[in-house]
Design a protein around this motif. Sequence first.
Motif, mmCIF file in Angstrom:
data_model
loop_
_atom_site.group_PDB
_atom_site.id
_atom_site.type_symbol
_atom_site.label_atom_id
_atom_site.label_comp_id
_atom_site.label_asym_id
_atom_site.label_seq_id
_atom_site.Cartn_x
_atom_site.Cartn_y
_atom_site.Cartn_z
ATOM 1 N N ALA A 110 1.039 -1.117 -0.044
ATOM 2 C CA ALA A 110 0.032 0.220 0.060
ATOM 3 C C ALA A 110 1.143 1.208 -0.099
ATOM 4 O O ALA A 110 1.891 1.382 0.688
ATOM 5 N N VAL A 111 0.635 2.305 -0.816
ATOM 6 C CA VAL A 111 1.228 3.539 -0.584
ATOM 7 C C VAL A 111 0.951 4.059 0.749
ATOM 8 O O VAL A 111 -0.455 4.096 1.038
ATOM 9 N N SER A 112 1.977 4.739 1.293
ATOM 10 C CA SER A 112 1.788 5.231 2.686
ATOM 11 C C SER A 112 1.582 6.870 2.413
ATOM 12 O O SER A 112 0.656 7.302 2.859
ATOM 13 N N GLU A 113 2.580 7.426 1.575
ATOM 14 C CA GLU A 113 2.502 8.522 1.293
ATOM 15 C C GLU A 113 3.447 8.822 -0.114
ATOM 16 O O GLU A 113 4.072 8.107 -0.461
ATOM 17 N N THR A 114 2.753 10.041 -0.911
ATOM 18 C CA THR A 114 3.770 10.285 -1.815
ATOM 19 C C THR A 114 3.737 11.861 -2.182
ATOM 20 O O THR A 114 2.593 12.504 -1.783
ATOM 21 N N ASP A 115 4.578 12.501 -3.085
ATOM 22 C CA ASP A 115 4.172 13.590 -3.683
ATOM 23 C C ASP A 115 4.223 13.576 -5.377
ATOM 24 O O ASP A 115 4.301 14.426 -6.121
ATOM 25 N N TYR A 116 4.399 12.349 -5.801
ATOM 26 C CA TYR A 116 4.283 11.863 -7.144
ATOM 27 C C TYR A 116 5.618 12.340 -7.690
ATOM 28 O O TYR A 116 6.084 11.573 -8.647
ATOM 29 N N ASN A 117 5.967 13.568 -7.525
ATOM 30 C CA ASN A 117 7.386 14.067 -8.298
ATOM 31 C C ASN A 117 8.469 13.838 -7.626
ATOM 32 O O ASN A 117 9.481 13.846 -8.598
ATOM 33 N N VAL A 118 8.664 13.581 -6.473
ATOM 34 C CA VAL A 118 9.994 13.479 -5.788
ATOM 35 C C VAL A 118 10.082 12.075 -5.175
ATOM 36 O O VAL A 118 10.958 11.182 -5.305
ATOM 37 N N PHE A 119 9.181 11.642 -4.465
ATOM 38 C CA PHE A 119 8.947 10.384 -3.734
ATOM 39 C C PHE A 119 7.685 9.755 -3.445
ATOM 40 O O PHE A 119 6.816 10.396 -3.695
ATOM 41 N N ASN A 134 6.804 -6.373 8.740
ATOM 42 C CA ASN A 134 6.282 -5.280 7.999
ATOM 43 C C ASN A 134 7.514 -4.419 7.456
ATOM 44 O O ASN A 134 8.711 -4.535 8.293
ATOM 45 N N VAL A 135 7.322 -3.999 6.228
ATOM 46 C CA VAL A 135 8.645 -3.268 5.494
ATOM 47 C C VAL A 135 7.917 -1.994 4.963
ATOM 48 O O VAL A 135 6.947 -1.814 4.481
ATOM 49 N N LEU A 136 8.691 -0.792 5.083
ATOM 50 C CA LEU A 136 8.624 0.326 4.446
ATOM 51 C C LEU A 136 9.522 0.709 3.563
ATOM 52 O O LEU A 136 10.639 0.184 3.763
ATOM 53 N N ALA A 137 9.407 1.209 2.361
ATOM 54 C CA ALA A 137 10.230 1.355 1.399
ATOM 55 C C ALA A 137 10.043 2.831 0.751
ATOM 56 O O ALA A 137 9.203 3.226 0.347
ATOM 57 N N LEU A 138 11.104 3.646 0.788
ATOM 58 C CA LEU A 138 11.039 4.903 0.315
ATOM 59 C C LEU A 138 11.744 4.950 -1.105
ATOM 60 O O LEU A 138 12.820 4.818 -1.027
ATOM 61 N N TYR A 139 11.030 5.280 -2.183
ATOM 62 C CA TYR A 139 11.748 5.247 -3.667
ATOM 63 C C TYR A 139 11.656 6.735 -3.936
ATOM 64 O O TYR A 139 10.598 7.610 -3.503
ATOM 65 N N ARG A 152 11.827 12.626 7.534
ATOM 66 C CA ARG A 152 10.405 12.363 6.931
ATOM 67 C C ARG A 152 10.386 10.848 7.049
ATOM 68 O O ARG A 152 9.319 10.353 7.544
ATOM 69 N N PHE A 153 11.194 10.188 6.421
ATOM 70 C CA PHE A 153 11.053 8.602 6.719
ATOM 71 C C PHE A 153 11.085 7.999 8.214
ATOM 72 O O PHE A 153 10.267 7.154 8.393
ATOM 73 N N GLU A 154 11.842 8.771 8.981
ATOM 74 C CA GLU A 154 11.877 8.044 10.282
ATOM 75 C C GLU A 154 10.541 8.457 10.914
ATOM 76 O O GLU A 154 10.001 7.551 11.897
ATOM 77 N N GLU A 155 9.928 9.607 10.639
ATOM 78 C CA GLU A 155 8.458 10.000 11.186
ATOM 79 C C GLU A 155 7.620 8.913 10.625
ATOM 80 O O GLU A 155 6.738 8.593 11.456
ATOM 81 N N THR A 156 7.659 8.717 9.170
ATOM 82 C CA THR A 156 6.481 7.600 8.828
ATOM 83 C C THR A 156 6.799 6.338 9.408
ATOM 84 O O THR A 156 5.858 5.643 9.768
ATOM 85 N N CYS A 157 7.813 5.976 9.522
ATOM 86 C CA CYS A 157 8.533 4.681 10.166
ATOM 87 C C CYS A 157 7.778 4.468 11.750
ATOM 88 O O CYS A 157 7.316 3.594 12.011
ATOM 89 N N ARG A 158 7.742 5.723 12.423
ATOM 90 C CA ARG A 158 7.276 5.521 14.029
ATOM 91 C C ARG A 158 5.933 5.417 13.602
ATOM 92 O O ARG A 158 5.141 4.710 14.557
ATOM 93 N N LYS A 159 4.958 6.076 12.713
ATOM 94 C CA LYS A 159 3.472 5.478 12.686
ATOM 95 C C LYS A 159 3.293 3.953 12.509
ATOM 96 O O LYS A 159 2.216 3.529 12.797
ATOM 97 N N TYR A 160 4.338 3.263 11.962
ATOM 98 C CA TYR A 160 4.210 1.664 11.919
ATOM 99 C C TYR A 160 4.927 0.827 13.031
ATOM 100 O O TYR A 160 5.304 -0.184 12.874
ATOM 101 N N GLY A 161 5.334 1.880 13.946
ATOM 102 C CA GLY A 161 5.975 0.972 15.226
ATOM 103 C C GLY A 161 7.440 0.850 14.914
ATOM 104 O O GLY A 161 8.289 -0.050 15.429
ATOM 105 N N LEU A 162 8.050 1.503 13.747
ATOM 106 C CA LEU A 162 9.477 1.195 13.615
ATOM 107 C C LEU A 162 10.469 2.335 13.768
ATOM 108 O O LEU A 162 9.831 3.436 13.720
ATOM 109 N N GLY A 163 11.546 2.064 14.534
ATOM 110 C CA GLY A 163 12.467 3.031 14.976
ATOM 111 C C GLY A 163 13.605 3.196 14.199
ATOM 112 O O GLY A 163 13.614 2.557 13.196
#
Length: 180
Positions: A110-119, A134-139, A152-163
């Motif tokens: 599932a997409v967690s977040e995007t801005d379409y142009n950068v990430f 659970n795996v999060l991947a930032l492209y 920003r990625f660390e903040e997103t990870c915290r939402k999923y219980g990842l440090g």
Amino acid sequence: MALLLLSLGLGLISAQEFNPHTVVQRNYNMARVSGVWYSIFMASDDLNRIKDDGDLRVFVRNIEHLKNGSLRFDFQCMVQGECVAVVVVCKKTEKNGEYSINYEGENTVAVSETDYNVFVTFHLQNFRNGSETNVLALYARVPQLEPSFLSRFEETCRKYGLGSQNIVDLTNQDPCYSKR
């Protein structure tokens, strides 16, 4: 001419700044995710799965939104020291921005977040042998991002219980990058 190209390239890299006002976290237009991407960060609650020889450590090349709503991912991964191309198609589910695939178990992507142009950040849930990973991947659209993307990625990870200890920086780690 070379100076002009260098200036243009540096301008494009510096233009890849994080703008929180352009981040989308629902109602995704998945056609806008199509295109060339680079793996920047991964995080997991099972680091063995995303370490150097982990079964979920992949380096994205391209994402394509298909006419039937599915997503096609072109990856590279290392198998016995060799770069191997992998193409997977994730089937669209009823939820916006969510897909399913059978790879090393049952998965939702599932997409967690995007801005379409950068990430774009994807959340993968893998169910295998009675356990969940659970795996999060930032492209990113470019091979390097400014340092603010890590926070920003660390903040997103915290939402999923990842440090931060769960994050692997893939920048300059892609052994198949030179083969692009």
